[in-house]
Enzyme design. Structure first.
Site, short mmCIF file in Angstrom:
data_model
loop_
_atom_site.label_atom_id
_atom_site.label_comp_id
_atom_site.label_asym_id
_atom_site.label_seq_id
_atom_site.Cartn_x
_atom_site.Cartn_y
_atom_site.Cartn_z
N ARG A 1 10.48 -33.34 -21.78
CA ARG A 1 11.63 -33.40 -22.69
C ARG A 1 12.66 -34.44 -22.28
NH1 ARG A 1 13.88 -27.52 -23.66
NH2 ARG A 1 13.82 -27.73 -21.41
N LYS B 1 -2.33 -21.52 -14.53
CA LYS B 1 -1.95 -20.14 -14.28
C LYS B 1 -0.44 -20.05 -14.01
CE LYS B 1 -1.51 -18.67 -10.21
NZ LYS B 1 -0.45 -19.35 -9.43
N HIS C 1 -7.09 -23.21 -9.04
CA HIS C 1 -7.44 -24.33 -8.14
C HIS C 1 -8.20 -23.87 -6.91
CE1 HIS C 1 -3.70 -23.30 -5.98
NE2 HIS C 1 -4.18 -23.98 -4.97
N LYS D 1 -11.70 -25.62 -4.30
CA LYS D 1 -11.68 -25.89 -2.86
C LYS D 1 -13.10 -25.99 -2.33
CE LYS D 1 -7.18 -23.76 -2.06
NZ LYS D 1 -6.26 -24.69 -1.44
N HIS E 1 -6.25 -16.13 -7.69
CA HIS E 1 -6.95 -16.68 -6.52
C HIS E 1 -7.75 -15.63 -5.75
CE1 HIS E 1 -4.59 -20.06 -7.57
NE2 HIS E 1 -3.54 -19.79 -6.85
C1 BG6 Z 1 -0.24 -21.28 -6.35
C2 BG6 Z 1 0.88 -20.29 -6.25
O1 BG6 Z 1 -1.11 -20.93 -7.38
O2 BG6 Z 1 -0.94 -21.33 -5.13
C3 BG6 Z 1 1.81 -20.64 -5.10
O3 BG6 Z 1 1.62 -20.28 -7.47
C4 BG6 Z 1 1.02 -20.81 -3.82
O4 BG6 Z 1 2.82 -19.65 -4.95
C5 BG6 Z 1 -0.17 -21.75 -4.02
O5 BG6 Z 1 1.89 -21.33 -2.84
C6 BG6 Z 1 -1.06 -21.77 -2.80
O6 BG6 Z 1 -2.03 -22.77 -2.95
P1 BG6 Z 1 -2.67 -23.51 -1.69
O7 BG6 Z 1 -3.75 -24.37 -2.27
O8 BG6 Z 1 -1.58 -24.26 -1.02
O9 BG6 Z 1 -3.20 -22.40 -0.82
#
Ligand code: BG6
Length: 486
Positions: A47, A145, A175, A179, A237
């Site tokens: 925006r 998410k 994500h 990994k 996750h």
């Molecule tokens: C995110 C969360 O999805 O994953 C965060 O919203 C968290 O709160 C993060 O810190 C952790 O991801 P990674 O890859 O650093 O373990």
């Protein structure tokens, strides 16, 4: 690596944290690797009234910051020649006109609409894209998410997406699935005959999944306080990691074959509802403490956190899977902010020998364990008992250790790099299907409701510790201990 098909990628939420920290650096790296051809384009969309040059400059700074030594000015210039900016207010139809003009004449190419905004805007943006006739058969939409805050809200969002996109165009991102070690877990389980006969009740005593963070809520207080650890981490996750650990071998590597098996796991999770929360869950919130020796404030003192907040920054759960393979094998899940160290690991503890012929065996908890570490290092360690050198027959746990970084000596792709390539290539295997997401919320919602009814406040833990004492008792009651306490 293959050059990606030509694409136009629209990053909604283009000035936000995820785009700055992850998406632009990931695209830059793929560009440097020669995978992004010169016709492809990336559009930051937000925006703020920014010129293209201002956006490029902003993006250059953040990429330089997050990529460190890897960042190269000359290569950045080449990348940024393909980087554009559009100012769009999500609900203003006219704002989409410049986007329509930019995309005109590029119909057969891959279009990626990446929604890196709050999920309450997803329906609106989708409707506007449809109204402007920007959704082509070769379009994909990427949903970050958390998708909604419970089953009902997630369902509503999914319905609005389904009104304009087909399910095969929808990439729900987690994500963690991108990994490297998570994929290695698939390789370990389904590429080797060795583990499969042991991967079940009768052989496995219990499984632990820990995703511990040192960081606090950083600058995301407002978002985090409305979300909490259960919805921020467990719903996605941790449950995805649990699925990969527990699923049956899929019929093939085909996206739906894999997702069908993950769905079965989610549907087999025994509900934790009502008073169960008092015995099968622990909710915590950090108080002031120290990280790496430096004092850190309590959650309630963080920016944008109301002083009486009851949001949890820690969760531990005892999950049970009602299936032939896993009945009776607890899966303990644990995640939290401001814990002692950054550590993501999966620990499979195997059953003891039925009878020991040796003198004084060591504590059985450490006899045979498989530890799969995702963070900070990527490694797989198998603990076995070996003879302690010298007289007599005394056994001692020793590690067979695979350090993935050392062994392969190649730079591992960041999760987002891999996932962005999969999106452009149209490969859905590492993305969540709608029914998976529903099943995950269906398991999570009753836990939150139980907390509201039976546990009005989270238990406090000192920042820099491993969480509230009740987290140890959760396993202690079953005669077990967390890996770091063994
Ligand atoms: C995110 C969360 O999805 O994953 C965060 O919203 C968290 O709160 C993060 O810190 C952790 O991801 P990674 O890859 O650093 O373990």
């Amino acid at each position: 690596m293959n050059v990606l098909p030509t694409f136009d990628m629209m990053l909604f939420g283009g000035t936000g944290d995820l785009v700055r920290r992850k998406l632009l650096p990931a695209l830059y790296r793929r560009h440097v690797a020669g995978q992004v051809n010169a016709e492809s384009r990336v559009f930051g969309i937000a925006r703020s009234a920014l010129s293209r040059e201002q956006y490029q400059e902003q993006s250059r700074k953040s990429c330089a910051e997050f990529l460190g030594q890897e960042f190269d000015e000359r290569r950045w210039d080449a990348f940024s020649a393909q980087l554009f900016y559009l100012r769009i207010d999500a609900d203003v139809s006219e704002d989409y006109r410049p986007l329509a003009a930019a995309l005109q004449g590029r119909e057969p190419l891959v279009r990626v609409f990446f929604y890196s905004t709050a999920s309450n805007l997803f329906a609106l943006i989708s409707a506007q894209l449809a109204k402007s006739e920007l959704i082509t058969p070769n379009s994909r939409v990427v949903l970050e998410k958390p998708l909604g805050h419970d089953l009902a809200s997630a369902d509503e969002i999914n319905q609005s997406i389904a009104a304009v996109f087909r399910e095969r165009q929808v990439f729900r991102i987690d994500h963690y699935l991108g990994k490297e070690t998570v994929q290695n877990l698939l390789a370990l389980r389904f590429g080797n005959a060795l583990f499969e006969p042991l991967w079940r009740r009768g052989r496995v005593r219990h499984v632990q999944i820990t995703v511990a963070e040192e960081l606090g809520v950083e600058r995301r207080g407002q978002f985090y306080d409305q979300t909490g650890a259960l919805r921020d981490m467990v719903q996605n996750h941790l449950l995805q990691l649990l699925c990969i650990m527990a699923m049956e071998p899929p019929a093939s590597n085909d996206p739906d074959a894999v997702r069908d098996e993950k769905l079965k796991v989610l549907r087999s999770l025994r509900p934790i509802r009502g008073a169960d929360v008092t015995t099968k869950s622990v909710r915590g919130q950090y108080k002031a403490g120290a990280t790496n020796g430096a004092p850190v404030p309590a959650y309630l003192e963080e920016k944008d956190i109301p002083p009486n907040s009851t949001t949890e920054t820690f969760v531990a759960l005892k999950a049970e899977i009602d299936s032939w393979r896993w009945a009776g094998v607890p899966f303990y899940l644990r995640t939290g902010k401001r814990l002692q160290e950054r550590l993501t690991e999966l620990v499979v503890t195997f059953e003891d020998v039925p009878y020991s012929v040796f003198e004084a065996p060591p504590p059985s908890e450490s006899a045979n364990q498989l530890v799969i570490q995702l963070q900070p290092e990527e490694s797989i360690t198998l603990t076995i008992l070996a003879k302690n050198p010298g007289e007599g027959m005394r056994l001692k746990p020793v590690n067979l250790n695979l350090d993935l970084g050392e062994t392969f000596k190649v730079k591992v792709l960041d999760a987002y790099e891999r996932l962005l390539m999969d999106i452009i290539n149209g490969n859905l295997t590492l993305f969540m299907r709608r029914d998976e997401l529903d099943a995950a919320w269906r398991w999570i919602d009753p836990i939150r409701e139980g907390w509201l009814e039976f546990e009005d406040r989270p238990k406090l833990y000192t920042a820099g510790s491993w969480g509230p004492a009740a987290s140890s008792s959760l396993l202690g009651r079953d005669g077990f201990a967390w890996h770091d306490e063994q």
